[in-house]
Scaffold this motif. Sequence first.
Motif, PDB file in Angstrom:
ATOM      1  N   ALA A   1      34.612  44.971  30.928  1.00 60.01           N
ATOM      2  CA  ALA A   1      33.448  44.650  30.103  1.00 60.01           C
ATOM      3  C   ALA A   1      33.045  43.184  30.210  1.00 60.01           C
ATOM      4  O   ALA A   1      31.898  42.824  29.938  1.00 60.01           O
ATOM      5  N   GLU A   2      33.975  42.321  30.611  1.00 61.35           N
ATOM      6  CA  GLU A   2      33.666  40.899  30.806  1.00 61.35           C
ATOM      7  C   GLU A   2      33.111  40.613  32.194  1.00 61.35           C
ATOM      8  O   GLU A   2      32.730  39.486  32.488  1.00 61.35           O
ATOM      9  N   GLY A   3      33.098  41.637  33.053  1.00 60.68           N
ATOM     10  CA  GLY A   3      32.678  41.430  34.430  1.00 60.68           C
ATOM     11  C   GLY A   3      33.804  41.007  35.349  1.00 60.68           C
ATOM     12  O   GLY A   3      33.569  40.626  36.498  1.00 60.68           O
ATOM     13  N   ARG A   4      35.048  41.086  34.874  1.00 60.48           N
ATOM     14  CA  ARG A   4      36.192  40.685  35.692  1.00 60.48           C
ATOM     15  C   ARG A   4      36.409  41.715  36.800  1.00 60.48           C
ATOM     16  O   ARG A   4      36.549  42.906  36.542  1.00 60.48           O
ATOM     17  N   GLN A   5      36.464  41.232  38.035  1.00 55.68           N
ATOM     18  CA  GLN A   5      36.570  42.103  39.199  1.00 55.68           C
ATOM     19  C   GLN A   5      38.002  42.590  39.412  1.00 55.68           C
ATOM     20  O   GLN A   5      38.964  41.845  39.211  1.00 55.68           O
ATOM     21  N   TYR A   6      38.130  43.838  39.844  1.00 56.49           N
ATOM     22  CA  TYR A   6      39.425  44.512  39.904  1.00 56.49           C
ATOM     23  C   TYR A   6      40.425  43.833  40.832  1.00 56.49           C
ATOM     24  O   TYR A   6      41.592  43.652  40.473  1.00 56.49           O
ATOM     25  N   HIS A   7      39.997  43.452  42.046  1.00 51.74           N
ATOM     26  CA  HIS A   7      40.956  42.933  43.028  1.00 51.74           C
ATOM     27  C   HIS A   7      41.220  41.438  42.874  1.00 51.74           C
ATOM     28  O   HIS A   7      42.366  40.991  42.954  1.00 51.74           O
ATOM     29  N   ILE A   8      40.153  40.658  42.668  1.00 55.07           N
ATOM     30  CA  ILE A   8      40.333  39.204  42.613  1.00 55.07           C
ATOM     31  C   ILE A   8      40.623  38.706  41.205  1.00 55.07           C
ATOM     32  O   ILE A   8      41.006  37.536  41.023  1.00 55.07           O
ATOM     33  N   ALA A   9      40.432  39.562  40.198  1.00 52.64           N
ATOM     34  CA  ALA A   9      40.744  39.237  38.793  1.00 52.64           C
ATOM     35  C   ALA A   9      39.974  38.019  38.298  1.00 52.64           C
ATOM     36  O   ALA A   9      40.490  37.201  37.538  1.00 52.64           O
ATOM     37  N   LEU A  10      38.710  37.898  38.717  1.00 51.81           N
ATOM     38  CA  LEU A  10      37.856  36.805  38.280  1.00 51.81           C
ATOM     39  C   LEU A  10      36.585  37.372  37.656  1.00 51.81           C
ATOM     40  O   LEU A  10      36.145  38.467  38.008  1.00 51.81           O
ATOM     41  N   LYS A  11      35.979  36.593  36.759  1.00 53.03           N
ATOM     42  CA  LYS A  11      34.743  37.007  36.098  1.00 53.03           C
ATOM     43  C   LYS A  11      33.710  35.892  36.239  1.00 53.03           C
ATOM     44  O   LYS A  11      34.045  34.754  36.623  1.00 53.03           O
ATOM     45  N   PRO A  12      32.429  36.169  35.940  1.00 54.38           N
ATOM     46  CA  PRO A  12      31.409  35.125  35.999  1.00 54.38           C
ATOM     47  C   PRO A  12      31.800  33.907  35.163  1.00 54.38           C
ATOM     48  O   PRO A  12      32.328  34.039  34.059  1.00 54.38           O
ATOM     49  N   GLY A  13      31.557  32.735  35.736  1.00 52.33           N
ATOM     50  CA  GLY A  13      31.931  31.494  35.081  1.00 52.33           C
ATOM     51  C   GLY A  13      33.223  30.914  35.611  1.00 52.33           C
ATOM     52  O   GLY A  13      33.484  29.715  35.438  1.00 52.33           O
ATOM     53  N   GLU A  14      34.045  31.745  36.245  1.00 54.13           N
ATOM     54  CA  GLU A  14      35.335  31.271  36.755  1.00 54.13           C
ATOM     55  C   GLU A  14      35.279  30.889  38.230  1.00 54.13           C
ATOM     56  O   GLU A  14      36.252  30.377  38.771  1.00 54.13           O
ATOM     57  N   VAL A  15      34.142  31.138  38.870  1.00 53.11           N
ATOM     58  CA  VAL A  15      33.980  30.840  40.292  1.00 53.11           C
ATOM     59  C   VAL A  15      32.886  29.800  40.464  1.00 53.11           C
ATOM     60  O   VAL A  15      31.786  29.958  39.924  1.00 53.11           O
ATOM     61  N   ALA A  16      33.156  28.758  41.221  1.00 50.87           N
ATOM     62  CA  ALA A  16      32.146  27.745  41.520  1.00 50.87           C
ATOM     63  C   ALA A  16      31.140  28.286  42.531  1.00 50.87           C
ATOM     64  O   ALA A  16      31.430  29.230  43.272  1.00 50.87           O
ATOM     65  N   ARG A  17      29.972  27.679  42.569  1.00 51.74           N
ATOM     66  CA  ARG A  17      28.988  28.111  43.558  1.00 51.74           C
ATOM     67  C   ARG A  17      29.473  27.822  44.977  1.00 51.74           C
ATOM     68  O   ARG A  17      29.186  28.561  45.907  1.00 51.74           O
ATOM     69  N   HIS A  18      30.190  26.726  45.168  1.00 43.48           N
ATOM     70  CA  HIS A  18      30.702  26.353  46.476  1.00 43.48           C
ATOM     71  C   HIS A  18      32.120  26.893  46.626  1.00 43.48           C
ATOM     72  O   HIS A  18      33.013  26.544  45.846  1.00 43.48           O
ATOM     73  N   VAL A  19      32.316  27.755  47.616  1.00 46.47           N
ATOM     74  CA  VAL A  19      33.580  28.486  47.766  1.00 46.47           C
ATOM     75  C   VAL A  19      34.136  28.255  49.174  1.00 46.47           C
ATOM     76  O   VAL A  19      33.413  28.393  50.167  1.00 46.47           O
TER      77      VAL A  19
END
Length: 277
Positions: free
Chosen positions: A14-32
């Motif tokens: 429900a938070e948008g946390r992705q199953y494999h990488i276990a990250l959600k919006p806001g936790e990833v920078a635009r530059h990767v």
Amino acid sequence: MTQGYESATNVRDAEGRQYHIALKPGEVARHVILVGDPERAPGRRQFRKVELERSNREYVTITGVHQGLRVSVMGTGMGAASTEIAIVELCQCVERPVMIRCGSTGALQPGMGLGDLVISQAALRLENTTRFYVEDSYPAVADPQAVMALAAAADAIGQRWHVGVTATSPSFYAGQGRSIMGFPPREPDIVERLARQGVKNLEMETACLLTLATLRGFSAGAVCAVYATRADDVFISPAQRTWPKRHVSPPAWGRSTRSTRWSGPAVRGRSGTPASA
């Protein structure tokens, strides 16, 4: 973490946390920055500020601030299949990302040395993951400004570099023409054949990144350190593995992602080898 997932198609909570990488919006920078080997993900000391450290399955992620730029670094594991999962799920967490692959590779052309850098202009799609997205003839091309920015960054650290076409294989052994006792490759001459066509290097992830970047509409590039020279059949020693890592590490390449438009100094030929060489 909220229990339950949205669906069998969109496997996120429900938070948008992705199953494999276990990250959600806001936790990833635009530059990767994407690295295959999780050990190449930098330690805390290489960031001025660390916001997040996350490890799930083979995916290791650090988000923080380096030289004033918010950056996420992810170890994706080996191969196009695991890279696809990382890219698709990262794109659910951040809009219009800029992604750079920093990895290792085998050089195919004479004169390329261990520790040299190879910047990919485009990639030959020998892997089959991207065939489930696009036609077999669909090109895998890097953002031209990413190529220029990476070349400029290589010059800035005084590292010898080459730029040209990369081949992305689905395997390390047979797919790259390695003949191991009991496991003969179907195409033992693949290295020689690719070299005759001017392909600079052979690895396992770049074509997936470049294809999905074009399909999705975000900027991407790739730079790899030479760990093997296939023309003379030499592989780096365990002791040598430390110095190529320095040149493909996030601190070395963070400057290339500083601008969303890849603006930077013009490419200088002083240290580099142009694709036509």
